[in-house]
Design an enzyme around this catalytic site. Structure first.
Site, PDB file in Angstrom:
ATOM      1  N   ASN A 126      -7.924   3.686   8.709  1.00  0.00           N
ATOM      2  CA  ASN A 126      -7.295   2.533   9.347  1.00  0.00           C
ATOM      3  C   ASN A 126      -7.401   2.544  10.866  1.00  0.00           C
ATOM      4  OD1 ASN A 126      -5.481   4.729   8.511  1.00  0.00           O
ATOM      5  ND2 ASN A 126      -4.014   3.700   9.837  1.00  0.00           N
ATOM      6  N   CYS A 176       0.990   1.164  12.491  1.00  0.00           N
ATOM      7  CA  CYS A 176       2.301   1.493  11.930  1.00  0.00           C
ATOM      8  C   CYS A 176       3.128   2.371  12.871  1.00  0.00           C
ATOM      9  CB  CYS A 176       2.137   2.190  10.593  1.00  0.00           C
ATOM     10  SG  CYS A 176       1.053   1.274   9.510  1.00  0.00           S
ATOM     11  N   THR A 190      11.440  -6.990 -11.342  1.00  0.00           N
ATOM     12  CA  THR A 190      10.919  -8.349 -11.518  1.00  0.00           C
ATOM     13  C   THR A 190       9.732  -8.578 -10.588  1.00  0.00           C
ATOM     14  OG1 THR A 190      13.062  -9.154 -12.212  1.00  0.00           O
ATOM     15  CG2 THR A 190      11.553 -10.799 -11.327  1.00  0.00           C
ATOM     16  N   SER A 200      -3.521  -3.278  -0.513  1.00  0.00           N
ATOM     17  CA  SER A 200      -2.406  -4.016   0.069  1.00  0.00           C
ATOM     18  C   SER A 200      -2.865  -5.416   0.454  1.00  0.00           C
ATOM     19  CB  SER A 200      -1.914  -3.260   1.310  1.00  0.00           C
ATOM     20  OG  SER A 200      -0.898  -3.987   1.946  1.00  0.00           O
ATOM     21  N   ALA A 201      -2.108  -6.440   0.002  1.00  0.00           N
ATOM     22  CA  ALA A 201      -2.533  -7.836   0.168  1.00  0.00           C
ATOM     23  C   ALA A 201      -2.702  -8.253   1.634  1.00  0.00           C
ATOM     24  CB  ALA A 201      -1.524  -8.752  -0.515  1.00  0.00           C
ATOM     25  N   HIS A 202      -1.804  -7.787   2.514  1.00  0.00           N
ATOM     26  CA  HIS A 202      -1.849  -8.328   3.885  1.00  0.00           C
ATOM     27  C   HIS A 202      -3.078  -7.875   4.656  1.00  0.00           C
ATOM     28  CE1 HIS A 202      -0.314  -4.923   6.442  1.00  0.00           C
ATOM     29  NE2 HIS A 202       0.127  -4.497   5.273  1.00  0.00           N
ATOM     30  N   GLY A 262       0.812  -1.210   0.000  1.00  0.00           N
ATOM     31  CA  GLY A 262       0.000   0.000   0.000  1.00  0.00           C
ATOM     32  C   GLY A 262       0.849   1.266   0.000  1.00  0.00           C
ATOM     33  N   THR A 263       1.962   1.236   0.716  1.00  0.00           N
ATOM     34  CA  THR A 263       2.812   2.426   0.810  1.00  0.00           C
ATOM     35  C   THR A 263       3.332   2.831  -0.566  1.00  0.00           C
ATOM     36  OG1 THR A 263       3.444   1.834   3.059  1.00  0.00           O
ATOM     37  CG2 THR A 263       4.911   3.356   1.897  1.00  0.00           C
ATOM     38  N   GLN A 277      -7.650  -0.294   3.506  1.00  0.00           N
ATOM     39  CA  GLN A 277      -8.464  -0.905   4.566  1.00  0.00           C
ATOM     40  C   GLN A 277      -9.805  -1.421   4.050  1.00  0.00           C
ATOM     41  OE1 GLN A 277      -7.889  -1.435   7.863  1.00  0.00           O
ATOM     42  NE2 GLN A 277      -5.811  -0.663   7.747  1.00  0.00           N
TER      43      GLN A 277
HETATM   44  N1  PLP Z   1      -2.816   2.923   3.849  1.00  0.00           N
HETATM   45  C1  PLP Z   1      -3.547   2.489   4.880  1.00  0.00           C
HETATM   46  C2  PLP Z   1      -4.914   3.052   5.104  1.00  0.00           C
HETATM   47  C3  PLP Z   1      -3.040   1.510   5.748  1.00  0.00           C
HETATM   48  O1  PLP Z   1      -3.762   1.083   6.775  1.00  0.00           O
HETATM   49  C4  PLP Z   1      -1.734   1.006   5.509  1.00  0.00           C
HETATM   50  C5  PLP Z   1      -1.120   0.013   6.410  1.00  0.00           C
HETATM   51  O2  PLP Z   1      -1.475  -0.148   7.536  1.00  0.00           O
HETATM   52  C6  PLP Z   1      -1.020   1.497   4.400  1.00  0.00           C
HETATM   53  C7  PLP Z   1      -1.586   2.452   3.597  1.00  0.00           C
HETATM   54  C8  PLP Z   1       0.350   0.988   4.080  1.00  0.00           C
HETATM   55  O3  PLP Z   1       0.255  -0.279   3.472  1.00  0.00           O
HETATM   56  P1  PLP Z   1       1.518  -1.283   3.456  1.00  0.00           P
HETATM   57  O4  PLP Z   1       1.752  -1.666   4.874  1.00  0.00           O
HETATM   58  O5  PLP Z   1       1.053  -2.419   2.586  1.00  0.00           O
HETATM   59  O6  PLP Z   1       2.658  -0.568   2.853  1.00  0.00           O
END
Ligand code: PLP
Length: 344
Positions: free
Chosen positions: A121, A294, A207, A169-171, A41-42, A149
């Site tokens: 989030n 985070c 890659t 974001s996959a996780h 996601g970042t 989210q």
């Molecule tokens: N954006 C939101 C709203 C998130 O909650 C998060 C991670 O907690 C991110 C971005 C960042 O995603 P990633 O951890 O996959 O880089």
């Protein structure tokens, strides 16, 4: 086999990546060529904002976002601000919602991009994205949403939302960590963030993380199959937890809008210390967060809790509980009981 090479060993991973792209696109109402795989996601957020900003010919213009975005957006805006772009942060109301009328007032002739998250989030609030995107498009600017989210937890259709870009974001939907994607609507040109090889339609070099991409597609499909059931189940569990907490007589606030991500609860307990609560719950086998996961190592009050104006005697006692499909009614009762035992 490297999916970008010509030998026959590459055929299988290339097919796997292509199929994952199609399956992910189908889950969010996009075309396969509109999906661009990233490291999470970042990266997707950084790319959307910087990629749009760097298209501005004179490296100037306005970028609008909200005060409750994830740091992947806020810190990228800080960076772009240092480069000379004008960054404007939209306020939110008490439940964390951005008003379209407030956005409209702020937009200028030189607005490059508006970036508002689909769901928060920390407090789970879901934003009126369709309305915000419409206002933005009337001003001929681009609209990005951080859907990290939301994707996999509520129905997300990029065409219905009317967004130009969406990060995921996959996780966040039980896929592998370190993998995500950026949806870029057909016809939207943004600068690449990663320069090098011709992967991802020549827009994101490097890659492919084949195992991550395939895992992400499978995880999203799994969530998509049981989305309705998951939403009902998690809303029910959250209600049970809240019901038990209320029975204990504890004084607490439920943060965010009633229109929020199912199973996501941000609670502020009067006179409590959120960090103490986190550690005591951890010792009892329950994992919660205080502010954003985070930055949970930093003891500063989260920017989201500050922005929605949680009253002084409650704000330091904030914890975030995320219920998932592995949780059951017994867990909901147990967590409420543990919180009551600690705080009383
Ligand atoms: N954006 C939101 C709203 C998130 O909650 C998060 C991670 O907690 C991110 C971005 C960042 O995603 P990633 O951890 O996959 O880089």
């Amino acid at each position: 086999g490297n999916p970008s090479t010509l030998y026959s060993l590459a055929r299988k991973p290339r097919k796997a990546v292509a199929s994952a792209r199609e399956r992910i696109a189908a889950c969010i109402g996009a075309k396969p060529e509109e999906i661009h795989f990233t490291s999470g996601g970042t990266e997707a957020d950084n790319w959307a904002l910087e990629g749009a900003a760097f298209c501005s010919p004179d490296r100037q213009g306005q970028i609008v976002t909200s005060s409750i975005e994830h740091h992947a957006v806020l810190h990228t805006c800080d960076f772009l601000g240092r480069l000379g772009y004008c960054i404007d942060l939209l306020p939110v109301n008490q439940d964390g919602t951005v008003a379209a009328s407030v956005l409209e007032e702020l937009l200028r002739e030189d607005t490059i991009l508006v970036s508002i998250m689909l769901a928060n989030n920390e407090i789970g609030t879901i934003q009126p994205i369709r309305e915000l995107a419409e206002v933005t498009h009337r001003h001929k600017s681009l609209f990005h949403t951080d859907g990290v989210q939301a994707v996999g937890h509520i129905p997300v259709d990029v065409k219905e939302l009317g967004v130009d870009m969406l990060s995921a974001s996959a996780h966040k939907f039980n896929g592998p960590k370190g993998c995500g994607f950026l949806y870029i609507r057909d016809g939207i040109a943004i600068e690449p963030l990663m320069h090098g090889g011709a992967q991802e339609h020549g827009r994101r070099a490097g890659t492919e993380n084949v195992a991550g991409i395939v895992g992400m597609a499978t995880a999203l499909e799994e969530h998509q199959k049981q989305l309705k059931h998951e939403m009902t189940y998690l809303c029910g569990l959250a209600d049970i937890l809240l019901g038990h907490l209320r029975e204990t007589g504890l004084d607490f606030l439920v943060n965010g809008s009633s229109n929020r991500i199912p199973g996501s609860l941000s609670l502020s307990f009067r006179g409590a210390d959120g960090e103490m609560l986190l550690h005591r719950l951890d010792l009892m086998g329950t994992a919660v967060a205080t502010g954003s996961a985070c930055d949970s190592k930093a003891a500063v009050l989260s920017h989201v809790i500050q922005a929605i104006g949680v009253p002084d005697d409650y704000k330091h006692g904030t914890v975030r509980i995320t219920l998932g499909m592995d949780n059951n009614e017994k867990d909901a009762r147990t967590i409420a009981g543990q919180i009551a035992r600690i705080l009383k």
